[in-house]
Design a protein around this motif. Structure first.
Motif, PDB file in Angstrom:
ATOM      1  N   UNK A  14       0.793  -1.073  -0.160  1.00  0.00           N
ATOM      2  CA  UNK A  14      -0.008   0.012  -0.015  1.00  0.00           C
ATOM      3  C   UNK A  14       0.931   1.286   0.066  1.00  0.00           C
ATOM      4  N   UNK A  15       1.940   1.296   0.939  1.00  0.00           N
ATOM      5  CA  UNK A  15       2.887   2.400   0.691  1.00  0.00           C
ATOM      6  C   UNK A  15       3.563   2.618  -0.398  1.00  0.00           C
ATOM      7  N   UNK A  16       3.968   1.377  -1.116  1.00  0.00           N
ATOM      8  CA  UNK A  16       4.661   1.500  -2.424  1.00  0.00           C
ATOM      9  C   UNK A  16       3.774   2.155  -3.311  1.00  0.00           C
ATOM     10  N   UNK A  20       4.472   5.843  -5.252  1.00  0.00           N
ATOM     11  CA  UNK A  20       4.472   5.893  -6.711  1.00  0.00           C
ATOM     12  C   UNK A  20       3.440   7.188  -7.165  1.00  0.00           C
ATOM     13  N   UNK A  21       1.874   7.175  -6.650  1.00  0.00           N
ATOM     14  CA  UNK A  21       1.172   7.975  -7.115  1.00  0.00           C
ATOM     15  C   UNK A  21       1.375   9.450  -6.611  1.00  0.00           C
ATOM     16  N   UNK A  22       2.080   9.432  -5.476  1.00  0.00           N
ATOM     17  CA  UNK A  22       2.748  10.835  -5.153  1.00  0.00           C
ATOM     18  C   UNK A  22       3.748  11.264  -6.036  1.00  0.00           C
ATOM     19  N   UNK A  28       4.287  15.663 -12.324  1.00  0.00           N
ATOM     20  CA  UNK A  28       3.276  16.543 -13.316  1.00  0.00           C
ATOM     21  C   UNK A  28       3.135  18.034 -13.105  1.00  0.00           C
ATOM     22  N   UNK A  29       3.336  18.083 -11.521  1.00  0.00           N
ATOM     23  CA  UNK A  29       3.157  19.480 -11.178  1.00  0.00           C
ATOM     24  C   UNK A  29       4.419  20.222 -11.747  1.00  0.00           C
TER      25      UNK A  29
END
Length: 76
Positions: A14-16, A20-22, A28-29
């Motif tokens: 879950x943390x991985x 990855x999403x973060x 992208x920012x």
């Protein structure tokens, strides 16, 4: 496998995924900031606009005077 080991594997997964999403959002920012900086325009100040308009008006006055002189010389 013990329950503790399964819990560690589940939390790590879950943390991985969250990491990855973060990271993809942060990338992208950064990309959008670069694009924004490329497209940002420098706007003319009010003084610049007045200066340019005054130069154009001076040239038009000069042309007007030349046309008047030409018409006077043709009328003689």
């Amino acid at each position: 496998m013990t329950n503790e080991m399964l819990l560690n594997i589940g939390l790590s997964t879950v943390l991985a995924i969250f990491g990855w999403i973060l990271k993809s959002h942060v990338d992208e920012v950064k990309r959008l900031q670069i694009l924004l900086n490329r497209t940002r325009e420098d706007y003319a100040t009010r003084a610049d606009v007045h200066s340019d308009i005054n130069r154009v008006l001076a040239r038009l006055d000069n042309l007007d005077k030349k046309i008047d002189d030409l018409l006077r010389s043709l009328a003689k």
